[in-house]
Structures are given as C-alpha cells and as structure tokens.
Scaffold this motif. Structure first.
Motif, PDB file in Angstrom:
ATOM      1  N   GLN A 108       0.750  -1.277   0.077  1.00  0.00           N
ATOM      2  CA  GLN A 108       0.159   0.195  -0.013  1.00  0.00           C
ATOM      3  C   GLN A 108       0.807   1.253  -0.025  1.00  0.00           C
ATOM      4  N   LEU A 133       1.844   1.790  -3.516  1.00  0.00           N
ATOM      5  CA  LEU A 133       0.694   2.366  -4.300  1.00  0.00           C
ATOM      6  C   LEU A 133       0.544   3.704  -4.193  1.00  0.00           C
ATOM      7  N   GLN A 190       2.845   6.114  -3.534  1.00  0.00           N
ATOM      8  CA  GLN A 190       3.792   6.900  -3.818  1.00  0.00           C
ATOM      9  C   GLN A 190       3.671   7.250  -5.359  1.00  0.00           C
ATOM     10  N   GLY A 191       2.735   6.643  -6.074  1.00  0.00           N
ATOM     11  CA  GLY A 191       2.235   6.885  -7.163  1.00  0.00           C
ATOM     12  C   GLY A 191       3.449   6.489  -8.293  1.00  0.00           C
ATOM     13  N   ARG A 221       6.577   3.345  -9.110  1.00  0.00           N
ATOM     14  CA  ARG A 221       6.579   2.536  -7.803  1.00  0.00           C
ATOM     15  C   ARG A 221       5.201   1.891  -7.659  1.00  0.00           C
ATOM     16  N   ALA A 222       4.390   2.620  -7.994  1.00  0.00           N
ATOM     17  CA  ALA A 222       2.869   2.087  -7.801  1.00  0.00           C
ATOM     18  C   ALA A 222       2.627   0.977  -8.907  1.00  0.00           C
ATOM     19  N   ALA A 251       4.149  -2.181  -8.128  1.00  0.00           N
ATOM     20  CA  ALA A 251       3.946  -2.553  -6.663  1.00  0.00           C
ATOM     21  C   ALA A 251       3.694  -4.172  -6.771  1.00  0.00           C
TER      22      ALA A 251
END
Length: 322
Positions: A214, A217, A219-220, A223-224, A227
């Motif tokens: 989570q 996610l 962090q956008g 990275r998202a 994930a």
C-alpha cells in the motif's frame, strides 16, 4: 467461540468485536449512551475485562476494541477516578490515551501515562498489556531503538507470541512512522522462522507486506506501477502459499484476531493476483470486514465485496477449466 461454523453467505459489515459475542454485547450496551449512567458503563467494561481473566490475547483484543469505541467519552477517566489502584483501570485508561495519541500524533501528559503503565505492571506482573501500551507510546514519542527493544522484551517475555506487541513493533519500525523499510525487513527476517504457524502473531509477515504494498501504491508513478512485483518474491510467495492453505481451515487459528488476520490474507491474495485462492478465506470470513486494509482506496465494505465477488468468479473459472 466457534469460528466458521456456518458457510451460508451473510451480509458484509464492519464488526469491531469480530467473533467475540460478549464484547459485541458490551459494545451494544455502551452505544446506548445515557442509559444507566456513567457508573453502569464503567461496570460493563470492568466486568467484561475481569471475566476475561489471564487470557492475554483475548484481553488485548477486548481492551483495544473498547478503547477505540470509548475514546471520545470519559468512561476510562471515570473508572480510574473510582479505582486508581486497579490494574485494569490503569491499563484501560492508558490504552484510551494511546488511541487518542495515535489520532493526533501526540500524548497528553506522557510521563503520567508511563507511570500508570508501570503501576499496572507492578499490580499484575504477568500481564503483557502495560508493556504493549508502552510500545504504542514509543511510536508517538519516538523512543530510541534500544529503549523500544527493552519494552519489546518485557512484553514478549510475558506472552511470547502476543499479536498486538508484534503489530506495535511493526508500526514503530515502519517508514510511515519514522522507521524504514529496511528496519521492517530486518524485523521480519528475525522473527519469521521462530513463529509457530498458528500463533496469534503468525500474520505479521503478510501484514508487513500489505503495508509495504500500500505504501508503494501511495507513492504513485513507477513505484505504484511495479508494486505488484512485491508478491513475486520467493519468500513472500511461499508465505502466502502456506497461509492460503492453512489459515482458513476450521480450528487452525484460535486467537481473538483471527478474522482480522483473514481479512489481511484475503486482501494480500487478491493484490497478488490470486483471487481464486482467496475464495476459501472469504467463505471463512462470512462477511466480517475490518476497515484496514480495505479502506485505503474506498469504502471497506464495498471493496471487500468487490474482491469477494472476484474471488468467487475466479474459483468458478478454475473449476470450469479443471
């Protein structure tokens, strides 16, 4: 309290008490505020905790749920004023203060709360709860790690697999609260091989993974987008495989937070793209929803039901291909 006794579908709902019928009854009584007065409310809470005895796992569950439910009232203060040397009153008042402190990221009169916990520990030396509350306070006050480790040793010396102690330590080490991902991984690496498969704290590795997922996610960006790769780790994939095969079996888990841990497992399996494997977990839950981890991106009941339905479709699809 029999778990998973029926498999008929029930309406999904958030149930803070989980499967604890006695706790549910007291919460319902407390919700009728003004009926019977403060003295009756104090009696309802104190009697329930007294009846719990030295079942430290169940006591922790009941104290934490009741503290959350009464944090905006004066029940804890009234009880402590009436019985300032009662161990349960001291622990409950401190836990209510911890709930408030975690909401606002500060403690009112931290020194007094620490003193209360130490007094409770003196009155009931075998009880891990005063030390668990102190672990929670360390999250807010950001104690030095050596001091946190000392509290951890006190709590787990009294109840080695105390679920709430593990959750408090995990939160303290997390990057969201001033720790780091490396610290969390180090902690999980140390405890992973020691914890019995059906211990109250057995979900700590999956819980840590869900928190990390989570966080990625949130962090956008890249990275998202990546994930989901987290679940491909050999160690974590193996942990999920074992959990999926064991946790939902009737009688495998006996601790008070079983249904909360099954919520975490159902979420993790769905996040890992293993919705079909989550089917039995959702069946075992019978519609009992915990706010976290479902509430990070919407209404928890709606998100729970969406994933449950997806798991059902996945199971039917797997059966059709067999």
């Amino acid at each position: 309290m029999p778990l998973f006794s029926g498999r008929t579908t029930r309406r999904s709902r958030v149930v803070p008490a989980l499967d604890d019928a006695d706790l549910t009854r007291v919460l319902r009584q407390l919700s009728r505020r003004g009926v019977g007065g403060r003295a009756l409310e104090v009696a309802q809470v104190s009697t329930l905790l007294e009846e719990t005895g030295e079942n430290w796992d169940r006591r922790s569950h009941r104290v934490s749920v009741l503290a959350e439910a009464t944090a905006d009232t004066e029940i804890a203060s009234s009880w402590l004023a009436r019985q300032p040397q009662d161990a349960d009153a001291l622990v409950f008042h401190s836990w209510v203060a911890l709930v408030r402190g975690l909401r606002h990221r500060r403690l009112d009169d931290a020194a007094r709360l620490v003193s209360q916990c130490h007094r409770a520990a003196e009155l009931r030396p075998a009880d891990p709860l005063p030390w668990v509350v102190l672990l929670g306070m360390a999250r807010i006050e950001r104690y030095a790690q050596n001091d946190v480790n000392a509290l951890w040793r006190e709590a787990t010396a009294r109840d080695r697999w105390h679920r709430e102690a593990y959750l408090q330590m995990l939160a303290h080490l997390s990057p969201e609260e001033g720790g780091s991902s490396a610290s969390v991984l180090d902690f999980i690496d140390v405890v992973r091989t020691r914890i019995p498969a059906n211990a109250p704290c057995a979900a700590i590795e999956v819980t840590a993974a869900v928190r990390q997922y989570q966080g990625l996610l949130a962090q956008g960006g890249v990275r998202a987008m990546t994930a989901g790769q987290l679940w491909q780790s050999g160690q974590l994939a193996a942990a999920l495989e074992q959990a999926a095969s064991l946790w939902a079996k009737p009688g495998f888990f006996q601790h008070a937070g079983t249904l909360a841990d099954l919520n975490v497992l159902a979420y993790a399996l769905c996040a890992a793209g293993r919705a079909a494997d989550a089917h039995d977990v959702f069946q075992a839950l019978q519609g009992t929803v915990t706010p976290w981890p479902w509430n990070v991106d919407g209404d928890p009941v709606q998100r729970f039901e969406q994933h449950r339905d997806k798991a059902e479709r996945g199971r039917l699809g797997s059966a059709g291909r067999a």
